[in-house]
Design a protein around this motif. Sequence first.
Motif, PDB file in Angstrom:
ATOM      1  N   THR A 209       0.830  -1.208   0.000  1.00 14.99           N
ATOM      2  CA  THR A 209       0.000   0.000   0.000  1.00 14.99           C
ATOM      3  C   THR A 209       0.863   1.256   0.000  1.00 14.99           C
ATOM      4  N   GLN A 210       1.964   1.248   0.762  1.00 15.46           N
ATOM      5  CA  GLN A 210       2.884   2.387   0.751  1.00 15.46           C
ATOM      6  C   GLN A 210       3.485   2.596  -0.641  1.00 15.46           C
ATOM      7  N   GLU A 211       3.780   1.491  -1.310  1.00 14.89           N
ATOM      8  CA  GLU A 211       4.283   1.594  -2.684  1.00 14.89           C
ATOM      9  C   GLU A 211       3.219   2.192  -3.602  1.00 14.89           C
ATOM     10  N   SER A 212       1.971   1.779  -3.425  1.00 15.96           N
ATOM     11  CA  SER A 212       0.881   2.340  -4.231  1.00 15.96           C
ATOM     12  C   SER A 212       0.720   3.839  -3.966  1.00 15.96           C
ATOM     13  N   ILE A 213       0.902   4.250  -2.711  1.00 20.71           N
ATOM     14  CA  ILE A 213       0.813   5.677  -2.370  1.00 20.71           C
ATOM     15  C   ILE A 213       1.921   6.460  -3.061  1.00 20.71           C
ATOM     16  N   ASP A 214       3.132   5.924  -3.038  1.00 18.53           N
ATOM     17  CA  ASP A 214       4.258   6.603  -3.706  1.00 18.53           C
ATOM     18  C   ASP A 214       4.032   6.679  -5.217  1.00 18.53           C
ATOM     19  N   ALA A 215       3.519   5.584  -5.799  1.00 11.27           N
ATOM     20  CA  ALA A 215       3.231   5.591  -7.246  1.00 11.27           C
ATOM     21  C   ALA A 215       2.151   6.607  -7.577  1.00 11.27           C
ATOM     22  N   ASN A 216       1.142   6.717  -6.714  1.00  5.75           N
ATOM     23  CA  ASN A 216       0.077   7.700  -6.909  1.00  5.75           C
ATOM     24  C   ASN A 216       0.641   9.116  -6.887  1.00  5.75           C
ATOM     25  N   LYS A 217       1.519   9.395  -5.913  1.00  6.82           N
ATOM     26  CA  LYS A 217       2.110  10.731  -5.811  1.00  6.82           C
ATOM     27  C   LYS A 217       2.969  11.049  -7.026  1.00  6.82           C
ATOM     28  N   GLN A 218       3.681  10.039  -7.531  1.00  7.41           N
ATOM     29  CA  GLN A 218       4.513  10.249  -8.716  1.00  7.41           C
ATOM     30  C   GLN A 218       3.645  10.558  -9.933  1.00  7.41           C
ATOM     31  N   LEU A 219       2.588   9.771 -10.106  1.00  9.19           N
ATOM     32  CA  LEU A 219       1.691  10.002 -11.246  1.00  9.19           C
ATOM     33  C   LEU A 219       0.999  11.358 -11.120  1.00  9.19           C
ATOM     34  N   ARG A 220       0.620  11.719  -9.902  1.00  9.64           N
ATOM     35  CA  ARG A 220      -0.010  13.021  -9.678  1.00  9.64           C
ATOM     36  C   ARG A 220       0.945  14.152 -10.058  1.00  9.64           C
ATOM     37  N   ALA A 221       2.208  14.014  -9.671  1.00 10.82           N
ATOM     38  CA  ALA A 221       3.198  15.038 -10.024  1.00 10.82           C
ATOM     39  C   ALA A 221       3.373  15.136 -11.542  1.00 10.82           C
ATOM     40  N   GLN A 222       3.280  14.005 -12.244  1.00 11.75           N
ATOM     41  CA  GLN A 222       3.404  14.018 -13.705  1.00 11.75           C
ATOM     42  C   GLN A 222       2.232  14.752 -14.345  1.00 11.75           C
ATOM     43  N   VAL A 223       1.031  14.509 -13.833  1.00  9.72           N
ATOM     44  CA  VAL A 223      -0.151  15.185 -14.378  1.00  9.72           C
ATOM     45  C   VAL A 223      -0.058  16.687 -14.134  1.00  9.72           C
ATOM     46  N   VAL A 224       0.350  17.065 -12.922  1.00 10.80           N
ATOM     47  CA  VAL A 224       0.505  18.489 -12.612  1.00 10.80           C
ATOM     48  C   VAL A 224       1.552  19.115 -13.516  1.00 10.80           C
ATOM     49  N   SER A 225       2.634  18.378 -13.794  1.00 10.86           N
ATOM     50  CA  SER A 225       3.677  18.893 -14.691  1.00 10.86           C
ATOM     51  C   SER A 225       3.142  19.086 -16.105  1.00 10.86           C
ATOM     52  N   GLN A 226       2.294  18.160 -16.566  1.00 13.92           N
ATOM     53  CA  GLN A 226       1.695  18.314 -17.886  1.00 13.92           C
ATOM     54  C   GLN A 226       0.819  19.566 -17.947  1.00 13.92           C
ATOM     55  N   LEU A 227       0.054  19.801 -16.901  1.00 17.43           N
ATOM     56  CA  LEU A 227      -0.808  20.984 -16.880  1.00 17.43           C
ATOM     57  C   LEU A 227       0.003  22.268 -16.794  1.00 17.43           C
ATOM     58  N   SER A 228       1.216  22.191 -16.231  1.00 18.09           N
ATOM     59  CA  SER A 228       2.047  23.396 -16.128  1.00 18.09           C
ATOM     60  C   SER A 228       2.517  23.896 -17.490  1.00 18.09           C
ATOM     61  N   GLU A 229       2.322  23.082 -18.541  1.00 19.63           N
ATOM     62  CA  GLU A 229       2.638  23.552 -19.897  1.00 19.63           C
ATOM     63  C   GLU A 229       1.873  24.826 -20.221  1.00 19.63           C
ATOM     64  N   TRP A 230       0.655  24.916 -19.718  1.00 18.39           N
ATOM     65  CA  TRP A 230      -0.188  26.086 -19.998  1.00 18.39           C
ATOM     66  C   TRP A 230      -0.248  27.066 -18.833  1.00 18.39           C
ATOM     67  N   PHE A 231      -0.002  26.585 -17.617  1.00 24.40           N
ATOM     68  CA  PHE A 231      -0.214  27.451 -16.450  1.00 24.40           C
ATOM     69  C   PHE A 231       1.074  27.906 -15.785  1.00 24.40           C
ATOM     70  N   GLY A 232       2.201  27.410 -16.249  1.00 19.12           N
ATOM     71  CA  GLY A 232       3.470  27.854 -15.701  1.00 19.12           C
ATOM     72  C   GLY A 232       3.933  27.011 -14.520  1.00 19.12           C
ATOM     73  N   ALA A 233       5.230  27.117 -14.227  1.00 20.43           N
ATOM     74  CA  ALA A 233       5.818  26.302 -13.166  1.00 20.43           C
ATOM     75  C   ALA A 233       5.286  26.684 -11.793  1.00 20.43           C
ATOM     76  N   GLU A 234       4.924  27.975 -11.620  1.00 24.39           N
ATOM     77  CA  GLU A 234       4.444  28.390 -10.307  1.00 24.39           C
ATOM     78  C   GLU A 234       3.117  27.738  -9.952  1.00 24.39           C
ATOM     79  N   TRP A 235       2.356  27.302 -10.974  1.00 20.35           N
ATOM     80  CA  TRP A 235       1.077  26.640 -10.719  1.00 20.35           C
ATOM     81  C   TRP A 235       1.266  25.322  -9.979  1.00 20.35           C
ATOM     82  N   MET A 236       2.433  24.693 -10.163  1.00 22.81           N
ATOM     83  CA  MET A 236       2.693  23.391  -9.558  1.00 22.81           C
ATOM     84  C   MET A 236       2.734  23.475  -8.034  1.00 22.81           C
TER      85      MET A 236
END
Length: 463
Positions: A209-236
Motif C-alpha cells: 500500500t505504501q508503494e501504491s501511495i508513492d506511485a500515486n504521488k509520482q503520477l499526480r506530479a506528472q499530471v501536474v507537470s503536464q498541466l504546467s505547460e499552460w499554467f506555468g511552473a508556479e502553478w505546480m
Amino acid sequence: MLWIYTMRKFRRWTPIVLGVLFAMPVAYSMAAESTAASKQQAIYQSTEQLNRLINQAVSSDFKRASIEHQSQSMREQGIADATLPDPKIKFGASNVPIDSWALDDESMTSVVVGIGQQFSRGDTLNLMKQKANQQADASELSAQLRSLDIARNVCRLWLQLGYLNIALDNLNQRLSFQQQLVKNNETNYSLGKKAAQDVLSVELQVTQTQESIDANKQLRAQVVSQLSEWFGAEWMSSNDPSLASNVVQWPRLQPVFEHVKPGDNHALFMQHPLIKQAEKAIAVQETDVSLQQQRYKPQFGVEVSYGHRDGKLMDGSNAPDVASAFVTFDVPIFTDNKQDRAVNAAKYKLGSAKLERDLLLQQINAQVNQQLTTLQGLDQRITRYRDQFIPQSHSHLAAVTRAYDSSTASFKDLVSANLDHLSLELNYQKLLTEQNQTKANLAYWFDGFSPAALGDHINHYQF
C-alpha cells in the motif's frame, strides 16, 4: 413486585428509546442530504475552476497565437498576389551611330522613355485573392481546433488529477486500517494467539500500500507537470491541483447524453471546425479549378514610349519626336498538353478533397459511436455500483461491525470488510472518472467547449 417495577421502568424509558429509534433514520437522511449537497458544491467549484483554467490555457497558448499570425499572413499575401505587377519603365537610346556615338548626328537617333504594364489572364487576380482568403479561413479553423484540443486535454488531465486525489485519500485510509491490523496481530502474536506468518502477511500488505501511495504521488506530479505547460511552473506549487475533481458538470451536453444513441450522428458534428476545414479545402480546390480555367484566356500587355530626337532632317529642319504604343498578348492555341492537363489535374485534386471530407465524416462518426457505446456501458456499470454494490457493501460493513461489537467477528474480519468497501468505492470513483473523460471526448465533437462571450473582448470556453 419485581415484574411491576420492571414494567414501570420500561414505560418510563420507552418514549426515549422510540424517539432515538425514529430519530436515527432522520439523522442519517439529513447527514446523507448534507453530504450530497457538499459534493454538489465541490463539483460546482471544480467545474468553475476548470473553466477558468481552460480559458487561461487557450489565451496563453503560443501555438494558437502562431496559427493566428499565419492566417493573417495568408490574407496579407493574398492581397499582394492579387495586385497587378508593377509597371516597367524603359529608358535608353535607339539607333545610335557606332562611329561617333553622337545623339544628334542621325535623324533616326532618339532618346526613348517608355512604360509597360502586364495584365493577368481573365479573372485570375480576383480568384487568387479568393483562394488566399479561403486558405486563411482554413488556418483560422486550425486555431479553433487547437483551442478545442487544449480544452479537451486540460479537462481530461483535470479529471485524472481529481481521481488521483481521491485515490490517495482512499489509499491512506487503507494504510491506516492495515497498520491497525498489524498492531493487533503483533499483540496477539505476543500472546501466542497468532502465527508469525499472519504478522508478516499484513506487514507485506502495508508495504504494498505504501508503494501504491508513492506511485500515486509520482503520477499526480506528472499530471501536474503536464498541466504546467499552460499554467506555468508556479502553478505546480499552488493549491489549485488540490481542487481537482473527477466529476464535472455538463449542462450544455446533458440533453445530448440523454437522447443520442450510436448510429448516424453526422448532423451533430457537421459544424465542427475539422469538418469546416475539410469544406474549406474543397472550396480552395474549386477556386483552383477556376484559376486553371483562366489559362485558356490570353494575357495582355500594354507598352507606351516617347522618343526625343536631336538630329536634323535632310532639309536641315529638326527631326520631330516620335511616340510608340504596343499591345501584346499570347494566344493559347495548343492546349492539349498544357491548359487541358492543368485543369484536369485541378479537378482530380477537387475530387480527392471531397473524398477526404467523406472519409473524415465516416471516421468521426465511428469515433463518436465508439465513445457513445463506451458511455452507455459506463452508465450501466455506475448505476449498478450506485444502486446495488455500494448499498450492499454498506450493509455488509454494518453487519460485520455489529458482529465485531458483539464479539462474534474478529478484528481481522472488520478490517477486511473496511478494505473491501474501500476497494469498491475506489472502483466506483474510477468509473466516474472514465465516464467524465468520455464525456470530455464527446464534448470535443458535440460543441461542448463552445466559447461564450463573458467579457467585452474576450472569448471564454465553458461547459
